[in-house]
Design a protein around this motif. Sequence first.
Motif, PDB file in Angstrom:
ATOM      1  N   CYS A  19       0.841  -1.191   0.000  1.00 11.72           N
ATOM      2  CA  CYS A  19       0.000   0.000   0.000  1.00 11.72           C
ATOM      3  C   CYS A  19       0.876   1.240   0.000  1.00 11.72           C
ATOM      4  CB  CYS A  19      -0.907  -0.017   1.235  1.00 11.72           C
ATOM      5  SG  CYS A  19      -2.050   1.353   1.299  1.00 11.72           S
ATOM      6  N   ARG A  20       0.641   2.121  -0.960  1.00  8.72           N
ATOM      7  CA  ARG A  20       1.408   3.359  -1.046  1.00  8.72           C
ATOM      8  C   ARG A  20       0.687   4.529  -0.376  1.00  8.72           C
ATOM      9  NH1 ARG A  20       3.160   0.512  -5.513  1.00  8.72           N
ATOM     10  NH2 ARG A  20       5.295   0.725  -6.106  1.00  8.72           N
ATOM     11  N   LEU A  21      -0.503   4.284   0.120  1.00  8.87           N
ATOM     12  CA  LEU A  21      -1.260   5.328   0.808  1.00  8.87           C
ATOM     13  C   LEU A  21      -0.667   5.563   2.197  1.00  8.87           C
ATOM     14  CD1 LEU A  21      -4.857   4.118  -0.077  1.00  8.87           C
ATOM     15  CD2 LEU A  21      -3.574   5.956  -1.171  1.00  8.87           C
ATOM     16  N   THR A  22      -0.773   6.786   2.696  1.00 13.19           N
ATOM     17  CA  THR A  22      -0.296   7.068   4.047  1.00 13.19           C
ATOM     18  C   THR A  22      -1.343   6.704   5.093  1.00 13.19           C
ATOM     19  OG1 THR A  22      -1.060   9.348   3.871  1.00 13.19           O
ATOM     20  CG2 THR A  22       1.244   8.920   3.328  1.00 13.19           C
ATOM     21  N   GLU A  23      -2.598   6.631   4.655  1.00 13.44           N
ATOM     22  CA  GLU A  23      -3.689   6.317   5.579  1.00 13.44           C
ATOM     23  C   GLU A  23      -4.779   5.533   4.864  1.00 13.44           C
ATOM     24  OE1 GLU A  23      -6.888   9.134   7.645  1.00 13.44           O
ATOM     25  OE2 GLU A  23      -4.840   9.484   8.363  1.00 13.44           O
ATOM     26  N   PRO A  40       0.238  -5.800   9.018  1.00 11.58           N
ATOM     27  CA  PRO A  40       1.654  -6.161   9.181  1.00 11.58           C
ATOM     28  C   PRO A  40       2.276  -5.481  10.399  1.00 11.58           C
ATOM     29  CG  PRO A  40       1.195  -5.590   6.901  1.00 11.58           C
ATOM     30  CD  PRO A  40      -0.024  -5.218   7.693  1.00 11.58           C
ATOM     31  N   ASP A  41       3.367  -6.058  10.903  1.00 10.02           N
ATOM     32  CA  ASP A  41       4.040  -5.514  12.089  1.00 10.02           C
ATOM     33  C   ASP A  41       4.467  -4.063  11.924  1.00 10.02           C
ATOM     34  OD1 ASP A  41       3.834  -7.864  13.588  1.00 10.02           O
ATOM     35  OD2 ASP A  41       5.629  -8.689  12.658  1.00 10.02           O
ATOM     36  N   ALA A  42       4.846  -3.662  10.731  1.00 10.25           N
ATOM     37  CA  ALA A  42       5.360  -2.305  10.502  1.00 10.25           C
ATOM     38  C   ALA A  42       4.258  -1.250  10.458  1.00 10.25           C
ATOM     39  CB  ALA A  42       6.150  -2.271   9.200  1.00 10.25           C
ATOM     40  N   PRO A  67       8.411   4.312   8.680  1.00 11.07           N
ATOM     41  CA  PRO A  67       8.142   5.361   7.692  1.00 11.07           C
ATOM     42  C   PRO A  67       7.721   4.744   6.359  1.00 11.07           C
ATOM     43  CG  PRO A  67      10.237   5.747   8.805  1.00 11.07           C
ATOM     44  CD  PRO A  67       9.766   4.390   9.225  1.00 11.07           C
ATOM     45  N   GLY A  68       6.755   5.382   5.718  1.00  6.01           N
ATOM     46  CA  GLY A  68       6.282   4.914   4.424  1.00  6.01           C
ATOM     47  C   GLY A  68       5.204   3.847   4.490  1.00  6.01           C
ATOM     48  N   THR A  69       4.832   3.434   5.693  1.00  2.49           N
ATOM     49  CA  THR A  69       3.753   2.449   5.833  1.00  2.49           C
ATOM     50  C   THR A  69       2.464   3.157   6.234  1.00  2.49           C
ATOM     51  OG1 THR A  69       4.260   2.001   8.157  1.00  2.49           O
ATOM     52  CG2 THR A  69       5.358   0.607   6.504  1.00  2.49           C
ATOM     53  N   PRO A  70       1.319   2.575   5.900  1.00  4.00           N
ATOM     54  CA  PRO A  70       0.058   3.253   6.183  1.00  4.00           C
ATOM     55  C   PRO A  70      -0.372   3.165   7.644  1.00  4.00           C
ATOM     56  CG  PRO A  70      -0.345   1.214   4.991  1.00  4.00           C
ATOM     57  CD  PRO A  70       1.125   1.373   5.091  1.00  4.00           C
TER      58      PRO A  70
END
Length: 103
Positions: A19-23, A40-42, A67-70
């Motif tokens: 997923c490239r979305l921030t939210e 996911p854990d991140a 950083p970079g994960t939703p």
Amino acid sequence: MIARGGMGGVKIDFSRTECRLTEVVVEAYGETAGVTIVIPDAWAADTSGMDPGFGGVKDKTTPDRLPGTPLIRLTGAGGMAGVVVRHPNRWERRKLRSNPTHG
């Protein structure tokens, strides 16, 4: 995304999601059988927009968001059975390891 537990329950599993979305907003209603959301854990979750209802809202995730994960933002209501957001359990982790994605 809208999830309604109804009489049979709902499980949304983001374990293999890219997923490239921030939210991502998930509107969840536990109703009679409940809703489970696996991230996911991140990733991290925000349940502050949920009405716990009778079943409640359980956030079993860690706040360690890379950083970079939703961020999964939950809205809706727990209903009778509740809403749970969690990381993959032992069985799900074993399944992920034994069947890796190809990309």
